[in-house]
Scaffold this motif. Structure first.
Motif, PDB file in Angstrom:
ATOM      1  N   HIS A 141       0.079  -4.556  -7.025  1.00  0.00           N
ATOM      2  CA  HIS A 141       0.331  -3.362  -5.938  1.00  0.00           C
ATOM      3  C   HIS A 141       0.778  -4.170  -4.819  1.00  0.00           C
ATOM      4  O   HIS A 141      -0.022  -5.129  -4.379  1.00  0.00           O
ATOM      5  CB  HIS A 141      -1.335  -2.935  -5.828  1.00  0.00           C
ATOM      6  N   GLN A 142       1.627  -3.378  -4.065  1.00  0.00           N
ATOM      7  CA  GLN A 142       2.113  -3.969  -2.866  1.00  0.00           C
ATOM      8  C   GLN A 142       0.934  -4.437  -1.774  1.00  0.00           C
ATOM      9  O   GLN A 142       1.489  -5.085  -0.687  1.00  0.00           O
ATOM     10  CB  GLN A 142       3.234  -3.104  -2.076  1.00  0.00           C
ATOM     11  N   ASN A 143      -0.367  -3.742  -1.647  1.00  0.00           N
ATOM     12  CA  ASN A 143      -1.140  -3.845  -0.567  1.00  0.00           C
ATOM     13  C   ASN A 143      -2.230  -4.896  -1.325  1.00  0.00           C
ATOM     14  O   ASN A 143      -3.430  -4.784  -0.663  1.00  0.00           O
ATOM     15  CB  ASN A 143      -1.820  -2.447  -0.248  1.00  0.00           C
ATOM     16  N   MET A 144      -1.936  -5.496  -2.263  1.00  0.00           N
ATOM     17  CA  MET A 144      -3.051  -6.690  -2.648  1.00  0.00           C
ATOM     18  C   MET A 144      -2.432  -7.776  -2.608  1.00  0.00           C
ATOM     19  O   MET A 144      -1.247  -8.203  -2.934  1.00  0.00           O
ATOM     20  CB  MET A 144      -3.449  -6.277  -4.227  1.00  0.00           C
ATOM     21  N   LEU A 145      -3.015  -8.987  -2.084  1.00  0.00           N
ATOM     22  CA  LEU A 145      -2.630 -10.127  -2.365  1.00  0.00           C
ATOM     23  C   LEU A 145      -2.628 -10.556  -3.752  1.00  0.00           C
ATOM     24  O   LEU A 145      -3.525 -10.371  -4.216  1.00  0.00           O
ATOM     25  CB  LEU A 145      -3.474 -11.057  -1.376  1.00  0.00           C
TER      26      LEU A 145
END
Length: 189
Positions: free
Chosen positions: A21-25
């Motif tokens: 996911h783009q919002n998880m490191l």
């Protein structure tokens, strides 16, 4: 090192590393080295959210007028990441400003998903190691020691409210003050 905790950590990190996911490191690597557990994330010039608030005084009035919208965008991106994790059965459990990161392009990322699984039974107390997280821990999480979707939403709401309080209302435009008041009302519901 407790082998049960090690197995729980490795299982949690495997689950988290499968979520893209783009919002998880992104987890680059995890394992055990010389008896110590480690997790390596993709850090490339990312700034921790808790450190960004120190720079608010450096902003001009025009930039400060946008702060309520920026806080809303940060909350939205964190919520998207939490939802993606929860859809895969992974709860954050320890959401706080120290695990929210902003990259150089302004994209928000969360880290430390699932690490709650390594806390020993009975560790869910705000008197010990979790004291800095106390404002973000839902009452049902403290009671059961098992995070769920509601506890992550509680943490996000607490975080969101805290970020809104940091804004200096005396430097905001009338339009931004109205937006801030609306956001604060939403947080209180």
């Amino acid at each position: 090192q407790d082998s049960t905790a090690t197995l729980r950590l490795q299982a949690a990190l495997r689950s988290v590393s499968e979520i893209q996911h783009q919002n998880m490191l992104r987890i680059e690597e995890f394992g055990n080295q010389a008896g110590d557990q480690f997790v390596a994330y993709e850090f490339a010039g990312f700034a921790e959210l808790s450190k960004l608030k120190n720079g608010l005084d450096l902003l001009g009035d025009e930039a400060k007028a946008l702060l309520p919208q920026i806080v809303a965008l940060i909350g939205q991106q964190v919520a998207r990441a939490l939802l993606a994790a929860q859809e895969r059965g992974v709860m954050h459990g320890l959401l706080s400003p120290s695990c929210i990161w902003v990259d150089p392009s302004g994209e928000v990322h969360i880290s430390e998903l699932g690490l709650w699984a390594v806390l020993p039974q009975g560790a869910w107390s705000v008197d010990g190691a979790l004291k800095p997280l106390a404002p973000y821990l839902a009452p049902e999480l403290l009671a059961s020691g098992v995070p769920g979707p509601r506890s992550d939403v509680f943490a996000l709401g607490s975080l969101f409210a805290e970020q809104l309080k940091l804004l200096s209302q005396d430097k905001l435009t009338a339009e931004s003050k109205a937006a801030l008041a609306a956001l604060q009302t939403i947080c209180q519901k």
